[in-house]
Write a protein that holds these residues in place. Structure first.
Motif, PDB file in Angstrom:
ATOM      1  N   SER A   1      -3.726   1.990   6.631  1.00 21.14           N
ATOM      2  CA  SER A   1      -4.273   2.390   5.329  1.00 21.14           C
ATOM      3  C   SER A   1      -5.791   2.197   5.244  1.00 21.14           C
ATOM      4  O   SER A   1      -6.421   2.639   4.296  1.00 21.14           O
ATOM      5  CB  SER A   1      -3.557   1.670   4.179  1.00 21.14           C
TER       6      SER A   1
ATOM      7  N   TRP B   1      -3.792   8.745   4.520  1.00 13.88           N
ATOM      8  CA  TRP B   1      -4.627   7.658   4.001  1.00 13.88           C
ATOM      9  C   TRP B   1      -6.071   8.096   3.742  1.00 13.88           C
ATOM     10  O   TRP B   1      -6.952   7.268   3.582  1.00 13.88           O
ATOM     11  CB  TRP B   1      -4.587   6.459   4.960  1.00 13.88           C
TER      12      TRP B   1
ATOM     13  N   ASN C   1       0.886   4.555  -2.650  1.00 11.94           N
ATOM     14  CA  ASN C   1       0.537   5.897  -2.163  1.00 11.94           C
ATOM     15  C   ASN C   1       1.750   6.824  -2.088  1.00 11.94           C
ATOM     16  O   ASN C   1       1.790   7.872  -2.713  1.00 11.94           O
ATOM     17  CB  ASN C   1      -0.126   5.764  -0.785  1.00 11.94           C
TER      18      ASN C   1
ATOM     19  N   TRP D   1      -8.451   6.299   1.160  1.00 15.58           N
ATOM     20  CA  TRP D   1      -7.937   4.953   0.860  1.00 15.58           C
ATOM     21  C   TRP D   1      -8.683   3.848   1.613  1.00 15.58           C
ATOM     22  O   TRP D   1      -8.356   2.670   1.471  1.00 15.58           O
ATOM     23  CB  TRP D   1      -6.442   4.879   1.199  1.00 15.58           C
TER      24      TRP D   1
ATOM     25  N   ASP E   1       0.816  -1.220   0.000  1.00 12.98           N
ATOM     26  CA  ASP E   1       0.000   0.000   0.000  1.00 12.98           C
ATOM     27  C   ASP E   1       0.851   1.273   0.000  1.00 12.98           C
ATOM     28  O   ASP E   1       0.575   2.215  -0.752  1.00 12.98           O
ATOM     29  CB  ASP E   1      -0.994   0.004   1.181  1.00 12.98           C
ATOM     30  N   THR E   2       1.929   1.316   0.787  1.00 16.31           N
ATOM     31  CA  THR E   2       2.752   2.537   0.844  1.00 16.31           C
ATOM     32  C   THR E   2       3.511   2.782  -0.470  1.00 16.31           C
ATOM     33  O   THR E   2       3.823   3.917  -0.805  1.00 16.31           O
ATOM     34  CB  THR E   2       3.762   2.484   2.011  1.00 16.31           C
TER      35      THR E   2
END
Length: 434
Positions: free
Chosen positions: A411, A418, A375, A421, A371-372
């Motif tokens: 997240s 976030w 993003n 998200w 996820d990071t």
């Protein structure tokens, strides 16, 4: 079973043939270096050497699997149909490339032993890898080659009964910060409060106040939502808990807090749990051991799986330390900056130690995306991220591989960076299992 003749049966030969034929294609394999034994064998057989013995299935061997140690080598990429490949074989070979040597090069992470420049966190970076430079980072080429080899084998041995493996999805969740505000020490809470005030982050000041005094729930406390999704979609989920002491890079709630310990114990009842070794454990065996024992004391059972915080590991030292501590599975194999396949495979594999030239008992589970990464590094929107997730999942599904994703409890919070998200995790799960 398929019998493989080669002029020299090395640990590298055994390792990669078993990975490709047995673990990927589900074909049992045996080896011989005796010509008469090979000739007398009646089942499917192939030779892996410099020249064929007759008109058998023959793969012309590159020298890599018969060498020891690590040498800098020139790699010339070409195309096998649409797929990039290297180590070309020649006209007599049944397949145009030595996929065994090429796969070994990628899976053993051979290039990570060669001199390279590390990033600010001491990590090997994606842009130095062959996969990135030759633009196949987002394709599990080792698995694609294995299936192309399978097609050739089926043509040569049509009567052999082949098994087919099944696609699998594993959701992994890292707990870097179990809570945004709750259960932090007084010093950290007051410090955070003052910091927010000084920077005029009034929204954060209000949230910190509301959570601290139980007027609203902590934004990072998304565990029950994750478990709900796990139960509804019947997916395999693993939580990796960071329980190291506080540092600049390790900012989780202290493992001495009873509420945090209770959370970990609760998760053990519903999902698998692993260790998330802290930032400085990369080359520090005693610190790694201390944290492993700490988590084992909380959950009252041995820790079998692990993923390095910040994905900080160096080969082979970090893996050797995990093996010494009898950790059986590692989930760190991936890049922070890019989605894709760091070891060019979506099949879990045993770590091959190029220092000692042995297959180790540590099984590496390579993840495909985080996820990071989507993003923070790639600066994608949630909608754009879903497109990338779908593309990568389709690559894995095409070869019946194992699709592993890395998300954080944060997240799902819809909070701070976030914002917007919140629903991505569940949407990702739906794509993964569709």
């Amino acid at each position: 079973m398929i019998l493989v003749y080669t002029h020299k049966i090395t640990p590298r030969v055994r390792y990669i043939f078993k990975h490709i034929l047995t673990r990927t294609l589900l074909i049992p394999v045996d080896f011989t270096s005796k010509v008469e034994e090979f000739v007398a064998f009646n089942g499917p057989k192939m030779t892996y050497t410099k020249t064929p013995l007759g008109n058998e299935f023959f793969v012309k061997s590159n020298n890599l699997l018969f060498e020891q140690g690590v040498n800098d080598m020139e790699i010339s990429m070409q195309k096998w149909d649409e797929t990039p490949c290297f180590f070309k074989t020649g006209p007599k070979s049944s397949i145009p490339f030595d996929v065994f040597a090429a796969s070994f090069y990628l899976i053993s992470r051979y290039e990570e032993y060669l001199p390279h420049v590390k990033d600010i966190h001491g990590r090997y970076t994606a842009d130095q890898s062959l996969a990135y430079k030759k633009r196949f980072l987002e394709k599990p080429v080792v698995d694609i080659w294995a299936y192309k080899l399978l097609d050739a084998l089926k043509e040569k041995f049509p009567d052999y009964v082949y098994s087919e493996r099944k696609y699998e999805f594993i959701s992994t969740v890292d707990i870097d910060n179990a809570y945004a505000y709750k259960y932090k020490s007084l010093v950290r809470s007051v410090g955070g409060f003052v910091n927010d005030l000084l920077h005029l982050r009034l929204f954060d000041v209000w949230n910190r106040f509301a959570v601290t005094f139980n007027l609203k729930s902590d934004p990072f406390d998304t565990f029950h939502k994750i478990l709900e999704i796990k139960k509804e979609h019947k997916i395999k989920t693993i939580f990796f808990f960071l329980i190291g002491d506080y540092t600049t890079f390790d900012t989780n709630v202290s493992a001495s807090k009873s509420k945090y310990r209770l959370l970990i114990k609760e998760m053990v009842d519903y999902a698998k749990v692993g260790l998330h070794p802290s930032y400085f454990t990369m080359n520090n065996a005693s610190l790694l051991k201390k944290e492993k024992l700490r988590l084992e004391n909380i959950i009252n059972s041995p820790i079998q799986r692990s993923r390095q915080h910040y994905l900080r590991f160096s080969l082979p030292e970090t893996y050797q330390n995990l093996i010494d501590l009898e950790v059986e599975e590692d989930y760190s194999m991936g890049y922070a900056s890019n989605v894709g396949f760091r070891a060019s495979t979506c099949t879990p594999f045993y770590f091959y130690d190029l220092d000692f030239e042995i297959q180790t008992p540590l099984k590496v589970f390579p993840f495909a995306l985080m996820d990071t990464t989507l993003n923070d590094y790639m600066k994608l929107t949630p909608k754009q991220s879903l497109g990338r997730i779908r593309d990568i999942k389709n690559e894995v599904k095409a070869v019946n591989g194992t699709f592993i994703t890395l998300f954080h409890n944060e997240s799902l919070s819809d909070y701070l960076r976030w914002k917007g998200w919140k629903r991505l995790y569940e949407s990702m799960v739906k794509i993964a299992i569709s």
